[in-house]
Design an enzyme around this catalytic site. Structure first.
Site, PDB file in Angstrom:
ATOM      1  N   SER A 131      44.373  35.094 -70.506  1.00  0.00           N
ATOM      2  CA  SER A 131      44.414  36.279 -69.646  1.00  0.00           C
ATOM      3  C   SER A 131      43.284  37.210 -70.039  1.00  0.00           C
ATOM      4  O   SER A 131      42.698  37.078 -71.133  1.00  0.00           O
ATOM      5  CB  SER A 131      45.760  36.998 -69.813  1.00  0.00           C
ATOM      6  OG  SER A 131      45.731  38.300 -69.280  1.00  0.00           O
ATOM      7  N   TYR A 156      52.822  40.147 -74.606  1.00  0.00           N
ATOM      8  CA  TYR A 156      51.995  39.370 -73.683  1.00  0.00           C
ATOM      9  C   TYR A 156      50.561  39.288 -74.195  1.00  0.00           C
ATOM     10  O   TYR A 156      49.972  38.195 -74.272  1.00  0.00           O
ATOM     11  CB  TYR A 156      52.037  40.002 -72.293  1.00  0.00           C
ATOM     12  CG  TYR A 156      51.239  39.247 -71.252  1.00  0.00           C
ATOM     13  CD1 TYR A 156      51.798  38.152 -70.583  1.00  0.00           C
ATOM     14  CD2 TYR A 156      49.940  39.631 -70.937  1.00  0.00           C
ATOM     15  CE1 TYR A 156      51.067  37.459 -69.632  1.00  0.00           C
ATOM     16  CE2 TYR A 156      49.209  38.935 -69.984  1.00  0.00           C
ATOM     17  CZ  TYR A 156      49.775  37.854 -69.332  1.00  0.00           C
ATOM     18  OH  TYR A 156      49.040  37.163 -68.389  1.00  0.00           O
TER      19      TYR A 156
END
Length: 297
Positions: free
Chosen positions: A140, A153
C-alpha cells in the site's frame, strides 16, 4: 493466443474488489485461476461468471490458516498442473488509534495482511519456482507514508513490502520475479465502509493535499495490476505518482506529514476514536461478520 494463455494464477482476496477485478482481467486473457477468499457467496458467483469448474478452482479459506492454504494450492495444482502467478491480495484494516483499537483487531490485521501473505507464498512457492513464475505482494501507499488512526494497517503493509524485498533476493536465482504493489485510495468496499462508518476519517482524507486524497477506480487499479503482472514488475504504483513517495519517504514521513497531521489530528483523531467507540467494533460490519463466520467454522 493471449499473454496469459496456459498460465495459472492464484489470487487471494479474490471474491471482490481488486482481487476480483484482476481475476476477470487475467481470465479474459486466457489464464486459469485459483481463487481464494473467506466470503463464500461472492466467491462462488465470480467462479461461475468466469467459467466454472473448467477454468476456476474456487476455495473458501482463511489466509491465516497455513494448512488451509496448502490444501487450496494442492487443489489448484491437481486441477491445472501448477501455479505460475501468485497475487497475495487478501487484506483488511481496522478502526481506531493505538489507544482505541481493540487489541484483538490489531492482531487480526497483522495476521491477515502479513502472516497471511507469508502463508500464501509459502504454500505456492515450490510450484512457482518449478514454473519460474511471478509473485505479486499487495502492499500500500501506507508502506511509504504512515497515517494516524491506521497503525496496524500501515505496519502490516510496510512489513509485506520488506517481505517482498527479501523474497526477491531469495528466489531471483531460481528464475522467479517478485513485485510489490502500492496503491493510494482505491474505490473498494474497505475504503467506502471506512468513510461511512467514520466521518472523521473521511474528513481527514479530504483535508489531505491533492492528489493524496483522490480516489481511484477499481478498474484503473486492475488495469495497472494487469500490466505489472504481464511485465513481472518489481513495483506497481497506483496511480503512478505514488512511486515518488517511496523516494521522498524520509522527507514526507517527518516534516511534511507531521505538519499536515498536526493541523487535523488533534481534533479529528479523538473524534474518530469516539465514533469507533460508538460503533462498538474496530472493523467494518462486513469484515467483522466475515471474521466471526470464519471462527464458527
Amino acid at each position: 493466443m493471449t499473454g496469459f494463455t496456459g498460465k495459472v494464477a492464484l489470487v487471494t482476496g479474490g471474491a471482490s474488489g481488486i482481487g476480483a477485478e484482476v481475476a476477470r482481467r487475467l481470465r479474459a486473457r486466457g489464464a486459469r485461476l485459483v481463487l481464494i477468499d473467506i466470503d463464500v457467496v461472492p466467491l462462488r458467483e465470480l467462479a461461475a461468471e468466469l467459467g466454472g469448474d473448467e477454468q476456476i478452482v474456487a476455495v473458501s479459506a482463511d489466509v491465516c490458516d497455513l494448512a488451509a492454504m496448502e490444501a487450496a494450492v494442492a487443489r489448484g495444482i491437481e486441477r491445472f498442473g501448477g501455479i505460475d502467478i501468485v497475487l497475495a491480495n487478501a487484506g483488511i484494516s481496522s478502526y481506531g488509534s493505538v489507544l482505541a483499537v481493540d487489541p484483538v483487531a490489531f492482531r487480526r490485521v497483522i495476521d491477515v495482511n502479513l502472516v497471511g501473505c507469508f502463508h500464501t507464498v509459502r504454500a505456492a512457492l515450490p510450484s512457482v519456482i518449478e514454473r519460474r513464475g511471478y509473485v505479486l505482494i499487495v502492499s500500500s501507499v501506507g508502506a511509504y507514508l504512515a497515517m494516524p488512526g491506521v497503525a496496524p494497517y500501515d505496519a502490516s503493509k510496510a512489513g509485506v513490502e520488506q517481505f517482498a524485498n527479501a523474497l526477491r533476493l531469495e528466489v531471483a536465482h531460481r528464475g522467479v520475479d517478485v513485485g510489490s504493489a502500492h496503491m493510494s485510495w482505491i474505490d473498494t468496499s474497505l475504503v467506502r465502509e471506512t468513510r461511512i462508518d467514520l466521518p472523521a476519517a473521511a474528513q481527514a482524507i479530504a483535508a489531505m493535499p491533492r492528489p493524496l486524497n483522490k480516489t481511484i477506480s477499481v478498474q484503473q487499479c486492475g488495469a495497472a495490476f494487469e500490466r505489472g503482472i504481464e511485465r513481472r514488475s518489481r513495483r506497481i504504483n497506483v496511480p503512478a505518482w505514488v512511486g515518488a513517495l517511496r523516494w521522498l519517504r524520509p522527507v514526507l514521513q517527518l516534516p511534511l506529514v507531521e505538519r499536515i497531521a498536526g493541523r487535523t489530528t488533534p481534533a479529528l483523531l479523538p473524534e474518530m476514536d469516539a465514533q469507533v467507540a460508538g460503533l462498538g467494533r474496530s472493523f467494518s460490519a462486513r469484515t467483522q461478520a466475515l471474521g466471526e463466520d470464519q471462527e464458527r467454522r
